[in-house]
Scaffold this motif. Structure first.
Motif, mmCIF file in Angstrom:
data_model
loop_
_atom_site.group_PDB
_atom_site.id
_atom_site.type_symbol
_atom_site.label_atom_id
_atom_site.label_comp_id
_atom_site.label_asym_id
_atom_site.label_seq_id
_atom_site.Cartn_x
_atom_site.Cartn_y
_atom_site.Cartn_z
ATOM 1 N N PRO A 65 0.826 -1.205 0.000
ATOM 2 C CA PRO A 65 0.000 0.000 0.000
ATOM 3 C C PRO A 65 0.866 1.263 0.000
ATOM 4 N N ARG A 66 0.356 2.320 -0.623
ATOM 5 C CA ARG A 66 1.040 3.605 -0.641
ATOM 6 C C ARG A 66 0.061 4.705 -0.260
ATOM 7 N N THR A 72 3.529 1.927 2.817
ATOM 8 C CA THR A 72 3.091 1.779 4.196
ATOM 9 C C THR A 72 2.492 0.393 4.371
ATOM 10 N N ASP A 73 1.860 0.127 5.515
ATOM 11 C CA ASP A 73 1.239 -1.174 5.777
ATOM 12 C C ASP A 73 -0.270 -1.052 5.596
ATOM 13 N N TRP A 74 -0.943 -2.204 5.599
ATOM 14 C CA TRP A 74 -2.379 -2.230 5.363
ATOM 15 C C TRP A 74 -3.151 -1.503 6.465
ATOM 16 N N PRO A 434 -2.619 -2.425 -3.250
ATOM 17 C CA PRO A 434 -2.197 -3.516 -4.144
ATOM 18 C C PRO A 434 -3.180 -4.686 -4.117
ATOM 19 N N ALA A 435 -3.767 -4.969 -5.251
ATOM 20 C CA ALA A 435 -4.745 -6.048 -5.370
ATOM 21 C C ALA A 435 -4.120 -7.243 -6.082
ATOM 22 N N GLY A 463 3.933 -10.097 -2.637
ATOM 23 C CA GLY A 463 4.068 -8.977 -1.715
ATOM 24 C C GLY A 463 2.910 -8.915 -0.749
ATOM 25 N N ALA A 464 2.346 -7.721 -0.591
ATOM 26 C CA ALA A 464 1.215 -7.512 0.307
ATOM 27 C C ALA A 464 -0.122 -7.482 -0.431
#
Length: 874
Positions: A65-66, A72-74, A434-435, A463-464
């Motif tokens: 995520p941005r 950054t984090d979720w 990010p999906a 990734g995330a």
């Protein structure tokens, strides 16, 4: 090492919904082949589906995520999104926020998004990019049938005696269906009529092409309806199950068939064919839908089928083919701003109460939300202050795209969920999420003939990245609705979706898959392709052959319609009609297909098709650049002179973006004019002016890395060795060697060059440790080179790059014609001449070209014909 088992899934491209078999290679790659057991494609894939394995790498992927450009984090990202949405709603009300979603979503993703916006945020401001491709069909179906119901199945294409393609280039946009149709033609003599202002690949082998005037479909089908009546071909028994025939006939009789611009003999032949053939299927697509009168065009077609009772029986009926893999699934869950889930009506109080009770939602909106074009007008004027865009690119694809881009840029809060940050829209976001991508996603999609298919994950989420349903549900929980969005798997969502459809079935609606509501995890995992409805009383099949419809009185409606010309602007200063559409090997804005070198090899640059006589009048030569302009926007495109393009009309593809060719964002030229019923834009009839783009220089470049462009015109494409690019500028740099180093991002490279300042020609090749990093070729006219050969050289020790052609002992395959098997024009010409290949089937036997999806067969036939003509002239 034992090979991984194949995984059954579904192709992510058009609405055909082809089954695919995926085999992971253990290193992040996939082998892909068609699933012989899937009823849609029976093992066939088009060029795009065949190249899916080339599009699954992690290059360019958004993996974390941005927020405001920083990773950054979720927790941080979603807390920020939830807070901004809560604050915006509290200050400005629920209609100050909006979701703009996509037919790329799986049904489970779509369901959660619709539930969150309509059921809990309390606004109907959720719309989808499917609004741009099939909303007029939805409106036409609902007006005629009382429901958005596709009556027939793909099998009807093989059981019909006549198939009419209206505004559908089936050969390029739905090639697997086109091959099924051509197989039926070969086996049983099916006749084919193509109705389209352009002569397209679908016309190859058709019995009749009707090049009607743009936008005149209603006049054509009104004339057909009047002729049906004159010939006594109406079905009086079936008409007892309808209303409106007399008014529809009166309007049809008053229509002037001359508005179509068609030859009277061809028009009469078409009417005889249609009236004289009981088993007739009318296939329609974007040429019908994308119009300011698209809903009327759909109903004009439906009128003819209802008047004759040719609907809902084998080999007969109207058939809409959709452009996206889950446009139908989005319709089923209420993804449009004017619909509720399960084909229930947002403006029906009983339906609203039932859905609200089922969801245990605080309140449902009382009125439809903003449709796509109006939604972005509301973004522009500040009514919408928080926007979430999911898997689509409205800064490129909506009408008046420049103004939409500016509106998104000025919106106080924009969230984008996607697989990449490198899109025109993603670059404008405050928050990027990010999906997971196709190949990593798990859920269902519904194709154009109502078949629900599983899309299964074959690769781990990188990734995330998270599934869209999971992201949306987490937002719902963080906004305070934990119980309503406590999903742990897509199977849970599917069961809820199926159970809700049972309530719709209780209202007597068409969409009912309640028999699947009890699927456990194993049953969902194993779910085979299944055509709805799936209820205790009905399984699949066709609709309306029994004369039972979904209006309150059970009857269908025929509508009284009159031709309305396209709503355009510009007048005499903009004398050309611009038609837009897809090309064979690319998809939407190329975020997936653009990764495949062989898909980019067929048509590597945006273009404008123009009749040679029109080009001559304007002083435009082949390969010139053309500036296309109107009050809405401007584009620069490469001229393709072709006599199959009607005079006064031009065609440009939709796929290029700010990432691949900034001056070719064609929707910048499309005015924001919409159908008053469906809200679908008029994308086929913008009025434009043309003039030759006066460049000071033209260039072609190849490189191992993406070039650093700053010229007035550039277009980028992938190759097996890196990249290729077309360029043009209005000011010549002082030093072409240094310009090549800057452009190709190789400031320290060794340079070999040939410079001719007097004639404005330059060739520069850049090397590092003996390997070619890239090369630039410049002239004051469009550069003539063997581009496909040069595109293979970066990364090699090619010291002959400046020559612009291969050595005598190295064959040049030429431009790729068959993308499925990567066969070039020169290879084809050599084989045809050396082996005396006499037809397209013989070419397929010798080189495989044309033997897979078949979408290149018209071009193969044209190549054969040109060689025969050349031989005859020698």
């Amino acid at each position: 090492m034992t090979a991984a088992p194949e995984i059954r899934s579904t192709c992510p491209y058009c609405g055909v919904g082809c089954g695919v078999l995926l085999q992971p290679d253990g290193g992040g790659g996939l082998a892909v082949r068609g699933d012989p057991a899937h009823p849609a494609n029976r093992g066939r894939l088009c060029s795009k589906g065949s190249a899916l394995g080339e599009t699954v790498g992690l290059e360019g992927r958004l993996l974390t995520p941005r927020v405001l450009g920083r990773d950054t984090d979720w927790d941080t990202a979603l807390d920020h999104v939830a807070a901004r949405f809560r604050d915006t709603i509290a200050t400005h009300g629920p209609d100050s926020v909006a979701f703009y979603v996509s037919g790329q979503l799986l049904t489970e993703d779509y369901y959660v998004a619709n539930k969150l916006m309509k059921g809990f945020i309390g606004s109907a401001n959720i719309d989808t990019n499917s609004r741009l491709c099939m909303a007029s069909t939805v409106a036409g179906h609902r007006r005629a049938f009382g429901s958005d119901t596709v009556p027939g199945t793909y099998d009807d294409l093989e059981e019909a005696d006549l198939v009419v393609l209206v505004g559908s280039n089936l050969a390029w946009c739905h090639p697997v269906l086109h091959q099924r149709l051509l197989a039926a033609r070969k086996a049983r003599g099916t006749q084919i009529v193509v109705i389209d202002p352009r002569r397209t690949a679908s016309c190859d082998g058709a019995d009749l092409h009707l090049p009607l005037a743009p936008g005149s479909d209603v006049a054509l089908f009104n004339h057909l309806l009047a002729e049906i009546d004159r010939a006594g071909a109406v079905d009086p028994d079936f008409l007892t199950r309808t209303e409106g025939i007399e008014a529809a006939l009166a309007a049809a009789r008053a229509e002037d068939p001359g508005l179509t611009g068609l030859d009277p003999g061809d028009l009469a032949a078409f009417c005889r064919m249609w009236i004289g053939t009981t088993r007739v299927v009318t296939v329609f697509s974007q040429g019908v839908n994308q119009s300011s009168s698209g809903s009327d065009k759909v109903n004009a077609i439906l009128n003819c089928h209802l008047a004759t009772g040719r609907i809902g029986r084998p080999g007969m009926g109207p058939f809409s083919v959709t452009g996206q893999p889950n446009a139908m699934g989005g319709r089923e869950v209420g993804g449009l701003a004017n619909m509720l889930a399960a084909h229930l009506d947002l403006d029906n109080p009983g339906h609203r109460a039932a859905v609200q009770g089922f969801w245990q939602a605080p309140a449902l909106p009382q009125a439809p939300g903003l449709k796509a074009v109006d939604m972005f007008r509301a973004v522009a004027d500040g009514r919408i202050r928080a926007l979430w865009v999911i898997h689509t690119n409205p800064a490129v694809t909506l009408p008046q795209a420049d103004q939409v881009r500016d509106a998104i840029a000025a919106c106080p809060f924009v969230v984008v969920s996607d697989i990449t940050a490198a899109t025109d829209t993603a670059r404008l976001a405050h928050v990027l999420l990010p999906a997971t991508a196709w190949g990593e996603k798990d859920g269902t999609v519904t194709n154009s003939d109502r078949t629900i298919s599983r899309q299964r994950a074959a690769l781990p989420a990188p990734g995330a990245a998270r599934p869209d349903w999971d992201i949306l549900a987490e937002l719902g929980r963080r906004m305070g609705w934990a119980r309503a969005f406590d999903y742990a798997s897509p199977a849970e969502i599917f069961r809820e979706h199926a159970a809700l459809s049972g309530i719709a079935g209780g209202f007597g609606r068409d969409f009912d898959i309640s028999a699947l509501a009890g699927l456990d995890a194993a049953g969902y995992a194993a779910l085979p392709p299944t055509r709805w409805p799936v209820s205790a009383t009905r399984q699949g099949g066709r609709f309306f052959g029994d004369g039972r419809f979904y209006h309150p009185d059970g009857k269908a409606r025929l509508l009284a319609l009159r031709h309305r010309p396209p709503v355009t602007a510009g007048g005499a200063r903009h004398p050309f009609t611009l038609n837009t559409g897809r090309i064979r090997d690319q998809w939407h804005t190329m975020t997936r297909t653009g990764l495949s070198p062989r898909l980019s090899a067929h048509l590597a640059e945006p273009f404008l098709d123009i009749h040679p006589a029109d080009a001559g009048d304007l002083g435009i030569a082949p390969a010139d650049l053309v500036q296309v302009q109107n009050p809405t926007g401007r584009a620069i495109l490469r001229a393709r002179l072709t006599p199959v393009q009607a005079r006064g009309q031009v065609f440009a593809p939709i796929h290029w973006t700010g990432e691949t060719a900034p001056s070719a964002r064609i929707d910048a030229l499309v005015p924001p004019v919409t159908d008053p019923v469906s809200g679908q834009p008029e994308s086929k009839a913008a009025r434009v002016a043309l003039r030759r783009f006066d460049a000071a220089w033209y260039g072609f470049a190849v490189s191992v890395t993406a070039p650093a462009f700053d010229s007035a015109y550039w277009a980028l494409a992938r190759t097996t060795a890196g990249y290729r690019a077309e360029l043009a500028g209005q000011t010549e740099p002082g030093d072409w060697v240094e310009e090549a180093r800057r452009l190709l991002r190789a400031p320290e490279a060794e340079a070999l060059s040939i410079l001719d300042a007097a004639r404005g020609r330059a060739r520069v090749a850049l090397y590092h440790e003996g390997r070619l990093l890239g090369a630039l070729y410049v002239a004051r006219e469009p550069v003539a080179l063997l581009r496909d050969h040069l595109a293979t050289l970066p990364g090699t020790e090619a010291r002959q790059a400046l020559a612009g052609r291969p050595p005598a002992d190295q064959p040049d395959p030429g431009p790729v014609l068959c993308a499925c098997f990567n066969v070039g024009v020169n290879t084809l010409v050599h084989a045809i001449e050396a082996q005396q290949l006499m037809d397209v089937d013989a070419i397929g036997a010798a080189l495989q070209a044309g033997s897979n999806c078949g979408s290149c067969r018209p071009e193969l036939a044209a190549l054969l014909n040109s060689l025969r003509q050349r031989q005859a002239a020698e």
